[in-house]
Design an enzyme around this catalytic site. Structure first.
Site, PDB file in Angstrom:
ATOM      1  N   HIS A  83      18.042  18.019 127.034  1.00  0.00           N
ATOM      2  CA  HIS A  83      16.750  18.411 126.464  1.00  0.00           C
ATOM      3  C   HIS A  83      16.661  18.028 124.988  1.00  0.00           C
ATOM      4  O   HIS A  83      15.659  17.450 124.540  1.00  0.00           O
ATOM      5  CB  HIS A  83      16.565  19.924 126.644  1.00  0.00           C
ATOM      6  CG  HIS A  83      15.341  20.474 126.006  1.00  0.00           C
ATOM      7  ND1 HIS A  83      14.147  20.592 126.684  1.00  0.00           N
ATOM      8  CD2 HIS A  83      15.115  20.930 124.751  1.00  0.00           C
ATOM      9  CE1 HIS A  83      13.247  21.106 125.865  1.00  0.00           C
ATOM     10  NE2 HIS A  83      13.807  21.322 124.691  1.00  0.00           N
ATOM     11  N   GLU A  84      17.698  18.321 124.237  1.00  0.00           N
ATOM     12  CA  GLU A  84      17.682  18.025 122.797  1.00  0.00           C
ATOM     13  C   GLU A  84      17.771  16.521 122.547  1.00  0.00           C
ATOM     14  O   GLU A  84      17.200  16.016 121.580  1.00  0.00           O
ATOM     15  CB  GLU A  84      18.792  18.785 122.080  1.00  0.00           C
ATOM     16  CG  GLU A  84      18.702  20.300 122.204  1.00  0.00           C
ATOM     17  CD  GLU A  84      17.352  20.895 121.814  1.00  0.00           C
ATOM     18  OE1 GLU A  84      16.609  20.290 121.015  1.00  0.00           O
ATOM     19  OE2 GLU A  84      17.030  21.988 122.321  1.00  0.00           O
ATOM     20  N   HIS A  87      14.312  15.151 122.554  1.00  0.00           N
ATOM     21  CA  HIS A  87      13.673  15.322 121.240  1.00  0.00           C
ATOM     22  C   HIS A  87      14.176  14.259 120.259  1.00  0.00           C
ATOM     23  O   HIS A  87      13.395  13.680 119.500  1.00  0.00           O
ATOM     24  CB  HIS A  87      13.964  16.711 120.663  1.00  0.00           C
ATOM     25  CG  HIS A  87      13.279  17.822 121.353  1.00  0.00           C
ATOM     26  ND1 HIS A  87      11.922  17.852 121.616  1.00  0.00           N
ATOM     27  CD2 HIS A  87      13.768  18.993 121.846  1.00  0.00           C
ATOM     28  CE1 HIS A  87      11.611  18.971 122.240  1.00  0.00           C
ATOM     29  NE2 HIS A  87      12.711  19.685 122.394  1.00  0.00           N
TER      30      HIS A  87
END
Length: 98
Positions: A83-84, A87
């Site tokens: 998920h990170e 980003h």
């Protein structure tokens, strides 16, 4: 607390070497001009009640934190890293103004 830090660090290291999702995102970070290695990732205690985060300010193109006091197990660590990294990828490709 030291034992939990060690365990989350082990999960992180395993995911960086073995997780298809994490490896895919790391490979594509490099392809878009923002190569990452193990030094891009940190395990630490976090005040926020989250599994991790992306720090867009860290030079040269961000950094990812896993929160040792909130990551529950390997799968949670792997999903948080993925998920990170999304980003981070967005930040690299589009220079997002966070």
């Amino acid at each position: 607390l030291a034992a939990k830090h060690k365990k989350v660090k082990e999960w992180q290291e395993y995911a960086l070497k073995r997780s298809p999702m994490v490896k895919f995102m790391m490979e594509h970070m490099g392809k878009c001009g923002c190569p990452v290695d193990d030094s891009y990732f940190t395990v630490r205690r976090c005040d926020e009640s989250v599994g991790g985060g992306f720090d867009a300010v860290q030079e040269p193109h961000g950094g990812i934190v896993l929160c040792e006091n909130h990551v529950r197990d390997y799968k949670h660590a792997e999903m948080t890293l993925t998920h990170e990294l999304i980003h981070a990828y967005d930040n690299c490709r589009a220079f997002v103004d966070w």
